[in-house]
Design a protein around this motif. Structure first.
Motif, mmCIF file in Angstrom:
data_model
loop_
_atom_site.group_PDB
_atom_site.id
_atom_site.type_symbol
_atom_site.label_atom_id
_atom_site.label_comp_id
_atom_site.label_asym_id
_atom_site.label_seq_id
_atom_site.Cartn_x
_atom_site.Cartn_y
_atom_site.Cartn_z
ATOM 1 N N LYS A 32 -16.350 40.969 -5.328
ATOM 2 C CA LYS A 32 -15.507 41.420 -4.220
ATOM 3 C C LYS A 32 -14.539 40.312 -3.811
ATOM 4 C CE LYS A 32 -18.998 44.623 -2.436
ATOM 5 N NZ LYS A 32 -19.846 45.004 -1.279
ATOM 6 N N VAL A 33 -13.251 40.575 -4.009
ATOM 7 C CA VAL A 33 -12.208 39.609 -3.665
ATOM 8 C C VAL A 33 -11.088 40.354 -2.939
ATOM 9 C CG1 VAL A 33 -10.519 37.948 -4.513
ATOM 10 C CG2 VAL A 33 -12.730 38.181 -5.676
ATOM 11 N N ALA A 34 -10.679 39.809 -1.796
ATOM 12 C CA ALA A 34 -9.574 40.402 -1.034
ATOM 13 C C ALA A 34 -8.431 39.405 -0.949
ATOM 14 C CB ALA A 34 -10.043 40.776 0.374
ATOM 15 N N ILE A 35 -7.212 39.918 -0.945
ATOM 16 C CA ILE A 35 -6.037 39.065 -0.754
ATOM 17 C C ILE A 35 -5.257 39.585 0.440
ATOM 18 C CG2 ILE A 35 -4.712 40.335 -2.522
ATOM 19 C CD1 ILE A 35 -3.292 37.571 -3.073
ATOM 20 N N ILE A 36 -5.011 38.695 1.398
ATOM 21 C CA ILE A 36 -4.326 39.055 2.639
ATOM 22 C C ILE A 36 -2.859 38.653 2.538
ATOM 23 C CG2 ILE A 36 -4.182 38.613 5.128
ATOM 24 C CD1 ILE A 36 -7.207 37.922 5.015
ATOM 25 N N GLY A 79 -7.861 44.240 9.722
ATOM 26 C CA GLY A 79 -8.777 44.125 8.589
ATOM 27 C C GLY A 79 -8.847 42.719 8.034
ATOM 28 N N ALA A 80 -7.812 41.932 8.253
ATOM 29 C CA ALA A 80 -7.795 40.564 7.730
ATOM 30 C C ALA A 80 -8.987 39.767 8.264
ATOM 31 C CB ALA A 80 -6.480 39.883 8.091
ATOM 32 N N ILE A 81 -9.223 39.877 9.541
ATOM 33 C CA ILE A 81 -10.336 39.137 10.151
ATOM 34 C C ILE A 81 -11.664 39.616 9.577
ATOM 35 C CG2 ILE A 81 -11.559 38.712 12.322
ATOM 36 C CD1 ILE A 81 -8.811 38.872 13.715
ATOM 37 N N GLY A 82 -11.778 40.918 9.368
ATOM 38 C CA GLY A 82 -13.012 41.464 8.811
ATOM 39 C C GLY A 82 -13.338 40.883 7.447
ATOM 40 N N TYR A 83 -12.339 40.772 6.577
ATOM 41 C CA TYR A 83 -12.588 40.220 5.242
ATOM 42 C C TYR A 83 -12.872 38.719 5.301
ATOM 43 C CZ TYR A 83 -11.293 44.644 3.169
ATOM 44 O OH TYR A 83 -11.274 45.970 2.812
ATOM 45 N N LEU A 84 -12.218 38.012 6.222
ATOM 46 C CA LEU A 84 -12.499 36.576 6.359
ATOM 47 C C LEU A 84 -13.943 36.337 6.794
ATOM 48 C CD1 LEU A 84 -9.207 35.393 8.113
ATOM 49 C CD2 LEU A 84 -9.950 34.790 5.801
ATOM 50 N N LEU A 85 -14.459 37.240 7.616
ATOM 51 C CA LEU A 85 -15.825 37.071 8.142
ATOM 52 C C LEU A 85 -16.888 37.676 7.236
ATOM 53 C CD1 LEU A 85 -15.208 37.879 11.935
ATOM 54 C CD2 LEU A 85 -15.461 35.628 10.873
ATOM 55 N N ASN A 86 -16.506 38.605 6.380
ATOM 56 C CA ASN A 86 -17.480 39.306 5.543
ATOM 57 C C ASN A 86 -18.031 38.369 4.459
ATOM 58 O OD1 ASN A 86 -18.847 40.967 3.684
ATOM 59 N ND2 ASN A 86 -17.537 42.712 4.191
ATOM 60 N N PRO A 87 -19.325 38.055 4.489
ATOM 61 C CA PRO A 87 -19.881 37.089 3.514
ATOM 62 C C PRO A 87 -19.886 37.609 2.084
ATOM 63 C CG PRO A 87 -21.628 38.112 4.804
ATOM 64 C CD PRO A 87 -20.346 38.548 5.420
ATOM 65 N N ASP A 88 -19.692 38.905 1.901
ATOM 66 C CA ASP A 88 -19.689 39.466 0.542
ATOM 67 C C ASP A 88 -18.356 39.249 -0.181
ATOM 68 O OD1 ASP A 88 -22.265 40.384 0.883
ATOM 69 O OD2 ASP A 88 -21.597 42.335 1.659
ATOM 70 N N PHE A 89 -17.327 38.888 0.576
ATOM 71 C CA PHE A 89 -15.988 38.775 -0.007
ATOM 72 C C PHE A 89 -15.513 37.329 -0.116
ATOM 73 C CE2 PHE A 89 -15.670 43.256 0.729
ATOM 74 C CZ PHE A 89 -14.689 43.704 -0.133
ATOM 75 N N GLY A 106 -2.647 29.708 12.205
ATOM 76 C CA GLY A 106 -3.186 29.246 13.479
ATOM 77 C C GLY A 106 -3.931 30.356 14.196
ATOM 78 N N TYR A 107 -3.379 31.578 14.124
ATOM 79 C CA TYR A 107 -4.020 32.743 14.744
ATOM 80 C C TYR A 107 -5.365 33.053 14.083
ATOM 81 C CZ TYR A 107 -4.898 37.745 15.437
ATOM 82 O OH TYR A 107 -5.493 38.970 15.689
ATOM 83 N N LEU A 108 -5.411 32.910 12.747
ATOM 84 C CA LEU A 108 -6.639 33.243 12.008
ATOM 85 C C LEU A 108 -7.637 32.084 11.953
ATOM 86 C CD1 LEU A 108 -5.069 35.195 9.001
ATOM 87 C CD2 LEU A 108 -6.284 36.177 10.973
ATOM 88 N N LYS A 109 -7.225 30.919 12.419
ATOM 89 C CA LYS A 109 -8.062 29.725 12.300
ATOM 90 C C LYS A 109 -9.505 29.922 12.788
ATOM 91 C CE LYS A 109 -8.216 24.872 13.726
ATOM 92 N NZ LYS A 109 -7.527 23.826 14.521
ATOM 93 N N PRO A 110 -9.746 30.594 13.925
ATOM 94 C CA PRO A 110 -11.143 30.754 14.384
ATOM 95 C C PRO A 110 -12.021 31.543 13.416
ATOM 96 C CG PRO A 110 -9.586 31.247 16.148
ATOM 97 C CD PRO A 110 -8.797 31.157 14.885
ATOM 98 N N TYR A 111 -11.388 32.248 12.463
ATOM 99 C CA TYR A 111 -12.155 33.118 11.558
ATOM 100 C C TYR A 111 -12.206 32.579 10.124
ATOM 101 C CZ TYR A 111 -10.660 35.950 15.501
ATOM 102 O OH TYR A 111 -10.381 36.397 16.769
ATOM 103 N N LEU A 112 -11.630 31.409 9.891
ATOM 104 C CA LEU A 112 -11.545 30.896 8.527
ATOM 105 C C LEU A 112 -12.898 30.441 7.980
ATOM 106 C CD1 LEU A 112 -8.213 28.861 8.632
ATOM 107 C CD2 LEU A 112 -8.625 31.101 7.603
ATOM 108 N N GLY A 113 -13.731 29.884 8.836
ATOM 109 C CA GLY A 113 -15.063 29.446 8.408
ATOM 110 C C GLY A 113 -15.006 28.465 7.257
#
Length: 214
Positions: A32-36, A79-89, A106-113
């Protein structure tokens, strides 16, 4: 390996091509690979332009769908945040150029992990042809997004007129940048129509998807 990857750079750096090819490389090893598509600035040469081709290759593409697909609006789908947080992707972000585009990161930074951020550099483009110019762009992008850049990527190219000598010149310049800012060089990008492998840095071969003429 990191879970999430972001590619930043100035206009014309080739970060979209690098992001697409890296996502396809990840797909060889991960189910499972997503590209934003995180380019909210330029209406041209975006991941969404080849979305169907990438989906046929098994990637999940993330961008505003339907009537908003080609809208010139600064939209990042939830959906971008969902894929960043989803451990399967494994997730790749293609971030828009310049300081107005990198605010997305910068907006997505809290979700980059667990993430890896790379700056793609093309010395054949304005404002990134010299050591001082590249460092100026690096400081600007880093400051606006408030992020740490993990790697530099040498993507010296003139589209289909790229030569080994140009790529080596890019390596020479980016090595000086790397030494000054203390950020390592991850790859030298080599298009698939160049057969040489004798380069200073590890080679990352790419296929071009964007119909871009410089």
């Amino acid at each position: 390996m990191a879970k999430n990857y972001a590619f930043i750079g100035l206009f014309g750096s080739g970060k979209t091509e690098v992001a697409i090819n890296w996502a396809l490389k990840l797909k060889e090893e991960h189910d499972k690979v997503a590209i934003i598509d995180g380019d909210i600035i330029s209406p041209y040469y975006r991941t969404r332009d080849v979305a169907e081709e990438l989906e046929n290759a098994g990637l999940v593409t993330v961008y505003p769908k339907g009537a908003l697909r080609n809208a010139d609006l600064p939209i990042i789908t939830g959906g971008a945040i969902g894929y960043l947080l989803n451990p399967d992707f494994r997730t790749v972000i293609d971030v828009g150029g310049e300081e107005n585009g990198i605010v997305v990161l910068g907006y997505l930074k809290p979700y980059l992990g667990d993430s890896e951020i790379s700056m793609v550099v093309n010395i054949a483009r304005p404002f990134s042809s010299t050591v001082d110019g590249i460092i100026r762009a690096y400081e600007q992008l880093r400051r606006v997004a408030r992020i740490k850049v993990d790697y530099l990527i040498n993507n010296a190219n003139l589209s289909y007129e790229t030569t080994p000598d140009l790529i080596r010149k890019g390596e020479e310049i980016i090595s000086k940048v790397s030494e000054i800012i203390e950020v390592p060089v991850k790859w030298t990008v080599v298009p698939d129509f160049i057969s040489e492998n004798d380069f200073r840095y590890p080679v990352f071969r790419i296929r071009r998807f964007m119909k871009m003429e410089l």
